[in-house]
Design a protein around this motif. Structure first.
Motif, PDB file in Angstrom:
ATOM      1  N   ILE A 194       0.856  -1.181   0.000  1.00 52.22           N
ATOM      2  CA  ILE A 194       0.000   0.000   0.000  1.00 52.22           C
ATOM      3  C   ILE A 194       0.894   1.234   0.000  1.00 52.22           C
ATOM      4  N   ASN A 195       0.446   2.291  -0.628  1.00 44.05           N
ATOM      5  CA  ASN A 195       1.258   3.489  -0.794  1.00 44.05           C
ATOM      6  C   ASN A 195       1.587   4.187   0.512  1.00 44.05           C
ATOM      7  N   GLY A 196       2.648   4.949   0.465  1.00 39.88           N
ATOM      8  CA  GLY A 196       3.065   5.784   1.582  1.00 39.88           C
ATOM      9  C   GLY A 196       2.393   7.137   1.506  1.00 39.88           C
ATOM     10  N   CYS A 197       3.012   8.103   2.126  1.00 38.94           N
ATOM     11  CA  CYS A 197       2.460   9.456   2.244  1.00 38.94           C
ATOM     12  C   CYS A 197       2.171  10.074   0.876  1.00 38.94           C
ATOM     13  N   LEU A 198       1.064  10.789   0.803  1.00 40.11           N
ATOM     14  CA  LEU A 198       0.681  11.515  -0.402  1.00 40.11           C
ATOM     15  C   LEU A 198       1.398  12.860  -0.422  1.00 40.11           C
ATOM     16  N   TYR A 199       1.898  13.246  -1.585  1.00 43.79           N
ATOM     17  CA  TYR A 199       2.569  14.539  -1.769  1.00 43.79           C
ATOM     18  C   TYR A 199       1.858  15.334  -2.851  1.00 43.79           C
ATOM     19  N   PHE A 200       1.780  16.644  -2.646  1.00 44.79           N
ATOM     20  CA  PHE A 200       1.232  17.569  -3.638  1.00 44.79           C
ATOM     21  C   PHE A 200       2.321  18.529  -4.090  1.00 44.79           C
ATOM     22  N   LEU A 201       2.190  19.013  -5.311  1.00 40.50           N
ATOM     23  CA  LEU A 201       3.013  20.110  -5.792  1.00 40.50           C
ATOM     24  C   LEU A 201       2.091  21.326  -5.878  1.00 40.50           C
ATOM     25  N   PRO A 202       2.003  22.103  -4.761  1.00 40.67           N
ATOM     26  CA  PRO A 202       1.035  23.207  -4.691  1.00 40.67           C
ATOM     27  C   PRO A 202       1.162  24.173  -5.873  1.00 40.67           C
ATOM     28  N   GLY A 203       0.024  24.513  -6.454  1.00 42.78           N
ATOM     29  CA  GLY A 203      -0.037  25.461  -7.560  1.00 42.78           C
ATOM     30  C   GLY A 203       0.080  24.822  -8.926  1.00 42.78           C
ATOM     31  N   SER A 204       0.519  23.567  -8.996  1.00 39.58           N
ATOM     32  CA  SER A 204       0.741  22.926 -10.294  1.00 39.58           C
ATOM     33  C   SER A 204      -0.543  22.754 -11.097  1.00 39.58           C
ATOM     34  N   HIS A 205      -1.684  22.725 -10.429  1.00 35.89           N
ATOM     35  CA  HIS A 205      -2.962  22.567 -11.134  1.00 35.89           C
ATOM     36  C   HIS A 205      -3.257  23.756 -12.035  1.00 35.89           C
ATOM     37  N   LYS A 206      -2.622  24.893 -11.757  1.00 32.39           N
ATOM     38  CA  LYS A 206      -2.862  26.100 -12.562  1.00 32.39           C
ATOM     39  C   LYS A 206      -2.338  25.958 -13.988  1.00 32.39           C
ATOM     40  N   LYS A 207      -1.486  24.968 -14.230  1.00 36.68           N
ATOM     41  CA  LYS A 207      -0.950  24.715 -15.570  1.00 36.68           C
ATOM     42  C   LYS A 207      -1.923  23.893 -16.420  1.00 36.68           C
ATOM     43  N   GLY A 208      -2.976  23.364 -15.791  1.00 35.39           N
ATOM     44  CA  GLY A 208      -3.911  22.523 -16.525  1.00 35.39           C
ATOM     45  C   GLY A 208      -3.359  21.122 -16.688  1.00 35.39           C
ATOM     46  N   ARG A 209      -3.933  20.383 -17.595  1.00 29.70           N
ATOM     47  CA  ARG A 209      -3.537  18.987 -17.808  1.00 29.70           C
ATOM     48  C   ARG A 209      -2.243  18.924 -18.595  1.00 29.70           C
ATOM     49  N   LEU A 210      -1.264  18.200 -18.046  1.00 26.78           N
ATOM     50  CA  LEU A 210      -0.007  17.958 -18.761  1.00 26.78           C
ATOM     51  C   LEU A 210      -0.137  16.658 -19.547  1.00 26.78           C
ATOM     52  N   ASP A 211       0.592  16.537 -20.630  1.00 29.18           N
ATOM     53  CA  ASP A 211       0.549  15.304 -21.422  1.00 29.18           C
ATOM     54  C   ASP A 211       1.176  14.171 -20.622  1.00 29.18           C
ATOM     55  N   PRO A 212       0.406  13.121 -20.317  1.00 29.65           N
ATOM     56  CA  PRO A 212       0.942  12.012 -19.531  1.00 29.65           C
ATOM     57  C   PRO A 212       1.598  10.947 -20.413  1.00 29.65           C
ATOM     58  N   TYR A 213       2.338  10.077 -19.760  1.00 30.02           N
ATOM     59  CA  TYR A 213       2.843   8.877 -20.418  1.00 30.02           C
ATOM     60  C   TYR A 213       2.599   7.712 -19.470  1.00 30.02           C
ATOM     61  N   PHE A 214       2.500   6.507 -20.014  1.00 28.33           N
ATOM     62  CA  PHE A 214       2.239   5.326 -19.200  1.00 28.33           C
ATOM     63  C   PHE A 214       3.572   4.772 -18.725  1.00 28.33           C
ATOM     64  N   ASP A 215       3.859   4.931 -17.441  1.00 29.88           N
ATOM     65  CA  ASP A 215       5.127   4.530 -16.850  1.00 29.88           C
ATOM     66  C   ASP A 215       5.082   3.043 -16.510  1.00 29.88           C
ATOM     67  N   THR A 216       5.889   2.263 -17.192  1.00 33.21           N
ATOM     68  CA  THR A 216       5.950   0.825 -16.944  1.00 33.21           C
ATOM     69  C   THR A 216       7.279   0.433 -16.305  1.00 33.21           C
ATOM     70  N   SER A 217       7.992   1.409 -15.744  1.00 34.59           N
ATOM     71  CA  SER A 217       9.326   1.144 -15.205  1.00 34.59           C
ATOM     72  C   SER A 217       9.296   0.462 -13.842  1.00 34.59           C
ATOM     73  N   THR A 218       8.151   0.390 -13.194  1.00 35.96           N
ATOM     74  CA  THR A 218       8.047  -0.261 -11.888  1.00 35.96           C
ATOM     75  C   THR A 218       6.913  -1.285 -11.920  1.00 35.96           C
ATOM     76  N   ALA A 219       6.762  -2.015 -10.833  1.00 37.23           N
ATOM     77  CA  ALA A 219       5.681  -3.012 -10.746  1.00 37.23           C
ATOM     78  C   ALA A 219       4.319  -2.338 -10.735  1.00 37.23           C
ATOM     79  N   TYR A 220       4.239  -1.102 -10.271  1.00 40.96           N
ATOM     80  CA  TYR A 220       2.986  -0.358 -10.214  1.00 40.96           C
ATOM     81  C   TYR A 220       2.892   0.517 -11.454  1.00 40.96           C
ATOM     82  N   LYS A 221       2.205   0.034 -12.465  1.00 40.03           N
ATOM     83  CA  LYS A 221       2.054   0.771 -13.722  1.00 40.03           C
ATOM     84  C   LYS A 221       1.093   1.930 -13.515  1.00 40.03           C
ATOM     85  N   VAL A 222       1.459   3.100 -14.005  1.00 48.64           N
ATOM     86  CA  VAL A 222       0.652   4.285 -13.716  1.00 48.64           C
ATOM     87  C   VAL A 222       0.857   5.333 -14.803  1.00 48.64           C
TER      88      VAL A 222
END
Length: 126
Positions: free
Chosen positions: A1-29
């Motif tokens: 189960i995940n550890g502590c949640l972290y936010f990057l305050p203010g980053s939402h003001k940039k809107g949606r960033l182009d994501p990529y599917f990270d397969t470098s770990t067991a938890y694909k996200v």
């Protein structure tokens, strides 16, 4: 189960960033690229740990950059995400969609009700 949640305050003001599917770990996200993350940290500052007592609730804009690392404690941390979108912002159909309890396929608009609708409903149930 995940550890502590972290936010990057203010980053939402940039809107949606182009994501990529990270397969470098067991938890694909879906994630932002490391280059985008470094650029955002340089602009908005270091991520902030979001802490609270058991049962605490956190509400945030889903465009806010957020992440959690490994849980290094003896206690599990569970989370549930509820994301509300306008009907026109529905996710694209994919070949192997997540189960309906994870990503609803109900795209009907919510009905608006009067401010006293909850009280009226409660009285009807008595």
């Amino acid at each position: 189960i995940n550890g502590c949640l972290y936010f990057l305050p203010g980053s939402h003001k940039k809107g949606r960033l182009d994501p990529y599917f990270d397969t470098s770990t067991a938890y694909k996200v879906w994630s932002v690229t490391p280059a985008d993350m470094k650029r955002m940290i340089a602009e908005f500052g270091e991520p902030v740990a979001i802490t609270g007592k058991a049962g605490a609730v956190t509400l945030f804009d889903f465009n806010l950059l957020h992440a959690s690392g490994h849980n290094l404690s003896a206690n599990d941390r569970w989370q549930a995400y509820f994301c509300y979108n306008t009907v026109v912002n529905r996710p694209e159909d994919v070949a192997n969609p997540r189960p309906d309890y994870v990503r609803s396929r109900n795209w009907k608009p919510l009905e608006t009700v009067t401010d006293d609708a909850i009280a009226k409903r409660a009285m009807a149930d008595v």
